[in-house]
Design a protein around this motif. Sequence first.
Motif, PDB file in Angstrom:
ATOM      1  N   THR A  19      47.804  -9.164 -54.581  1.00  0.00           N
ATOM      2  CA  THR A  19      46.660 -10.079 -54.632  1.00  0.00           C
ATOM      3  C   THR A  19      46.284 -10.413 -56.069  1.00  0.00           C
ATOM      4  O   THR A  19      45.869 -11.541 -56.374  1.00  0.00           O
ATOM      5  CB  THR A  19      45.455  -9.462 -53.901  1.00  0.00           C
ATOM      6  N   ILE A  20      46.434  -9.460 -56.973  1.00  0.00           N
ATOM      7  CA  ILE A  20      46.151  -9.718 -58.388  1.00  0.00           C
ATOM      8  C   ILE A  20      47.084 -10.807 -58.929  1.00  0.00           C
ATOM      9  O   ILE A  20      46.644 -11.774 -59.569  1.00  0.00           O
ATOM     10  CB  ILE A  20      46.284  -8.430 -59.214  1.00  0.00           C
TER      11      ILE A  20
ATOM     12  N   LEU B 128      42.361  11.697 -45.866  1.00  0.00           N
ATOM     13  CA  LEU B 128      42.834  10.474 -46.512  1.00  0.00           C
ATOM     14  C   LEU B 128      44.135   9.995 -45.852  1.00  0.00           C
ATOM     15  O   LEU B 128      45.129  10.728 -45.816  1.00  0.00           O
ATOM     16  CB  LEU B 128      43.082  10.728 -48.000  1.00  0.00           C
ATOM     17  N   PRO B 129      44.151   8.750 -45.334  1.00  0.00           N
ATOM     18  CA  PRO B 129      45.383   8.207 -44.741  1.00  0.00           C
ATOM     19  C   PRO B 129      46.333   7.720 -45.840  1.00  0.00           C
ATOM     20  O   PRO B 129      46.234   6.583 -46.312  1.00  0.00           O
ATOM     21  CB  PRO B 129      44.872   7.051 -43.876  1.00  0.00           C
ATOM     22  N   LYS B 130      47.268   8.561 -46.257  1.00  0.00           N
ATOM     23  CA  LYS B 130      48.099   8.267 -47.433  1.00  0.00           C
ATOM     24  C   LYS B 130      48.943   7.009 -47.267  1.00  0.00           C
ATOM     25  O   LYS B 130      49.089   6.220 -48.200  1.00  0.00           O
ATOM     26  CB  LYS B 130      48.972   9.479 -47.766  1.00  0.00           C
ATOM     27  N   MET B 131      49.519   6.808 -46.081  1.00  0.00           N
ATOM     28  CA  MET B 131      50.341   5.618 -45.886  1.00  0.00           C
ATOM     29  C   MET B 131      49.492   4.351 -45.980  1.00  0.00           C
ATOM     30  O   MET B 131      49.894   3.364 -46.606  1.00  0.00           O
ATOM     31  CB  MET B 131      51.041   5.687 -44.525  1.00  0.00           C
TER      32      MET B 131
ATOM     33  N   VAL C 104      49.620  -1.576 -52.706  1.00  0.00           N
ATOM     34  CA  VAL C 104      50.613  -2.651 -52.831  1.00  0.00           C
ATOM     35  C   VAL C 104      49.948  -4.012 -52.604  1.00  0.00           C
ATOM     36  O   VAL C 104      50.200  -4.987 -53.329  1.00  0.00           O
ATOM     37  CB  VAL C 104      51.771  -2.445 -51.835  1.00  0.00           C
ATOM     38  N   GLY C 105      49.057  -4.073 -51.618  1.00  0.00           N
ATOM     39  CA  GLY C 105      48.329  -5.317 -51.359  1.00  0.00           C
ATOM     40  C   GLY C 105      47.436  -5.726 -52.523  1.00  0.00           C
ATOM     41  O   GLY C 105      47.328  -6.918 -52.845  1.00  0.00           O
TER      42      GLY C 105
END
Length: 489
Positions: A226-227, A211-214, A221-222
């Motif tokens: 977007t919400i 899993l790429p945590k960053m 955050v995106g």
Amino acid sequence: METVAQSNIGMYKQPRPFYMVFFIEMWERFGYAGLQTVLAMFLVKSIGMSDVEAFAIFGAFYAMVNGYVAIGGYIGDHILGTKRTIVLGGITLLIGYVIIGLAGADKMSVFTGIACVAVGNGLFKANPASLLSKIYAKDDPRLDGAFTLYHMAINTGAFMAMILVPMLGGRFGAQTGFFVCAAGLVLSLCTFVFYRNIVKDIDSPPGKLPLPKMKLMVIIVGVIATIYLSAWMLTNLAVAHWLLAIVGTGVFVRFFYEAFKRTGLERSKMLAAFVLMLEAIAFFVIGQQMPTSLNFFTINNVEHTVWGIRITDPESFQALNPFWIIVASPILAYFYSYFGKQGKDLTIPAKFATGMVCCAVSFLVLVLGITTANAQGLVSVWWLVSSYFFSSVGELMISGLGLAMVAKLVPQEMVGFTIGAWYLSSATAGVISGKVASFAAVPKGMTDSLQTLPIYFGAFMKMGIGVGIIALLVLALVPVLRKMIHEQN
């Protein structure tokens, strides 16, 4: 990539991973269909909007729901992996339903919850279908049938929700209905968690890496940004429409770039898929009349009694759509498989054309039914049942096979992205459908069925004739598309 090779097993003996994906999608669609069933009327009754305003907001919401799918497909294909994106989307959807359930009549809170659902759907929607496509070889004769049964999963969840959510919302308050939607997402996520080992070796390439945590943090955050942007756009619809145009242009430029990198039959198939996506826009415009203009027509001008039983929650008549699909799906799946093994099955372009004809008939049936209205301006419910039958068969021919079309016609590494593009075509239709639904908008305060009847007559006549003309054009294109898909030169 791990696939299930061709075999002689029966149509309904799909590989084990199919059933896991089936139930994930069924319970997710339970939540979404429940919201879709009551949203437009909720905006009118609880928020105080007019029919025109509610149809416009619903169209924008539907556009976002489908417009974000291309992004979710890309994230699943290239960043997080298919399965991780499914989980992130499911959690976002769950939060959205809870927010709407707690919002009451607060407009901005409702819009925030709606936006959360739109973004969550964008993350989720393309990825179960992308996962499903990875289970089969491209030439597996079960593929059309698998996607048809997958579409039945969608409608099984929708059927249950379209009965339960209006019923419970009508008796215990609209908020109760939204919490029932949230329960569907809990079941979907639990299904994935408990049975994830069945698909442990099936994923897009990023999903097979740590899993790429960053990257995950950047995406979260995106998602939050977007919400909030989407909630703001629901109060500024012109901005939403421009953004859709920009995103749509970007997606299809990328699609054409990938198509023209290729040569011969591979390029030809991708271009045929693009033409079929354009054809599907007309279907999606008509399909989205069910929770808007057709739903309001049912409430205002259709008898609510079936076999002597009074239906107290007329929004539940929308369950006729998944009912007919559940009935027809296994029948069509059988015939696709049976004739496919003999090399006599209709091509996908021919099935799309047949579906468009059915959609045109579905609205012309309503026009005919309105001419038989009684002295109170009410139409027999059986005209509505007939209309839903034709539109549902049309849906199976187009929407039900759209994902199979993508899986067959585009390279495997483009499946998730192209599924997103397929849903982007329905996002474009969302904007158009809101405007088309306004043909059937009843002026605020008008409740007399005799006054509303001619409004619906004119609206459905325009829709039926318009789709009929498109159906004729689609029929004329069938030989051209068949050559593009099958001829090596």
